[in-house]
Design an enzyme around this catalytic site. Structure first.
Site, PDB file in Angstrom:
ATOM      1  N   SER A 168      -4.366   5.455  30.637  1.00 32.54           N
ATOM      2  CA  SER A 168      -5.595   5.215  31.402  1.00 32.54           C
ATOM      3  C   SER A 168      -6.221   6.572  31.732  1.00 32.54           C
ATOM      4  CB  SER A 168      -5.292   4.392  32.661  1.00 32.54           C
ATOM      5  OG  SER A 168      -6.476   4.085  33.363  1.00 32.54           O
ATOM      6  N   HIS A 194      -7.451   2.318  28.591  1.00 30.31           N
ATOM      7  CA  HIS A 194      -8.469   1.666  29.414  1.00 30.31           C
ATOM      8  C   HIS A 194      -9.820   2.308  29.136  1.00 30.31           C
ATOM      9  CE1 HIS A 194      -5.141   0.565  32.545  1.00 30.31           C
ATOM     10  NE2 HIS A 194      -5.125  -0.234  31.491  1.00 30.31           N
ATOM     11  N   ASP A 290      -0.557  -0.776  35.471  1.00 29.89           N
ATOM     12  CA  ASP A 290      -0.617  -1.480  34.193  1.00 29.89           C
ATOM     13  C   ASP A 290       0.350  -0.839  33.202  1.00 29.89           C
ATOM     14  OD1 ASP A 290      -1.498  -3.351  32.316  1.00 29.89           O
ATOM     15  OD2 ASP A 290      -3.118  -2.057  31.604  1.00 29.89           O
TER      16      ASP A 290
END
Length: 354
Positions: A168, A194, A290
């Site tokens: 991310s 992401h 995540d």
């Protein structure tokens, strides 16, 4: 009077965006806008006067280009910078260059209904600013292209081996550092970063020019091949699946997981099911959690798993959560990950069919 709030300076030539960013930031109890600037030249003086913790910077501006300003800033006074970008091909390419120069992350401005759209992003923008304030900004040293360096030795293995990566905040550059040294006949790599739709194609094209392996945005149903890296398209979950003796990619637009689509957990979960001990799972820099649960599933399925260490992360969020969950077998510096992947792929010998 001193304040523990995160001090933010907003730089944008649009008065509307400056106003919206101020509203969003000032609505949070732990941050405040200390100044706004219509261009980098005004911002330069305000940085000296206000000493902000985080800078939000429009990608395209008059008087001085946002990239030129960012490059000078990261060379002379490295600080956390959050880019504000348009959802255009040009905007995505400039944003990726900004991340390469040291920007922590970016917000993509909505194409329609900017006021409503930006206000809907309030929670996301606030989280990004918090992550940026905790990040490790660093000046980017010029490096020779990877193709000028000797590649890592390719492991002797079957096409069953597959490397699975999730990232991310800070991930675009971390992924580049992992992929660039890989040999042309490396095991296949699947990556969830992401990133909104419209940016992943530019990201894949940029990496493809820098790497020996082929890098592309993933397409539903395509076969997974050695020597190729596949980037999950923005706004789509990516899964590793089986079709007979082959691996294939599956994309779907199911609801976000952990507030993300694509989600790292979705990819890791599918790799645990479809590849098991033939997979190598890697969790890189990023905010949030995540990927932690999915990496643990991969480890439990027999996969080798590793997390990027705190020192080399821009934001030590996702790797920390994975480590705390017991999901990572090893924790190593970013610079050591490519060699570790090739060594591990070879050490496991000829892959076992699941």
């Amino acid at each position: 009077m001193t304040s523990n709030k995160i001090k933010v300076l907003c730089v944008d030539d649009s008065a509307l965006i400056r106003d919206l960013m101020s509203k969003i930031i000032d609505s949070q109890p732990d941050m405040e806008v200390v100044a706004t600037a219509p261009d980098p030249l005004v911002a330069r003086d305000l940085i000296k006067r206000t000493n902000p913790d985080v800078l939000t910077l429009d990608v395209e501006m008059p008087r001085m280009d946002g990239l030129d300003f960012l490059e000078r800033l990261m060379r002379l006074r490295p600080m956390p910078v959050l880019m504000v970008s348009s959802l255009t091909q040009k905007g995505s390419e400039i944003t990726l260059r900004a991340l390469e120069l040291g920007a922590v992350d970016f917000v993509a401005k909505p194409e329609m209904g900017i006021r409503e759209g930006m206000l809907e992003y309030t929670e996301m923008i606030a989280d990004m600013i918090r992550a940026a304030a905790r990040s490790r900004p660093r000046a980017v040293a010029k490096q020779p292209p990877a193709k000028d360096k000797a590649p890592l030795k390719a492991p002797l293995l079957s096409s069953e081996k597959v490397i699975i990566i999730g990232a991310s905040t800070g991930g675009t550059e971390a992924i580049r550092h992992v992929l660039e040294p890989l040999p042309a006949n490396s095991p296949a790599v699947l990556i969830t970063q992401h990133m909104p739709g419209g940016f992943t194609k530019s990201f894949a094209e940029r990496l493809d020019k820098l790497c020996r392996i082929s890098v592309k945005e993933a397409v539903d149903g395509e076969r997974v091949l050695p020597g190729h890296a596949y980037i999950a398209p923005g706004d789509w979950h990516m899964k590793l699946a089986r079709s007979g003796a082959n691996y294939v990619i599956r994309l779907d637009d199911a609801p976000p997981v952990n507030r993300h689509r694509p989600s790292v957990d979705v990819l890791f979960h599918s790799a645990a099911q479809s590849a098991g001990r033939n997979a190598i799972g890697v969790i890189l820099t990023g905010m949030g959690r995540d990927g932690a649960a999915g990496l643990l599933e991969m480890r439990q399925a027999g996969s080798y798993t590793l997390a990027q260490d705190e020192e080399s992360c821009v934001v030590f969020g996702m790797p920390r959560e994975a480590i705390v969950a017991g999901a990572a077998i090893d924790t190593i510096a970013l610079s050591e990950i490519p060699a570790a992947l090739m060594k591990r792929a070879e050490a496991s010998g000829r892959a076992q069919r699941v």
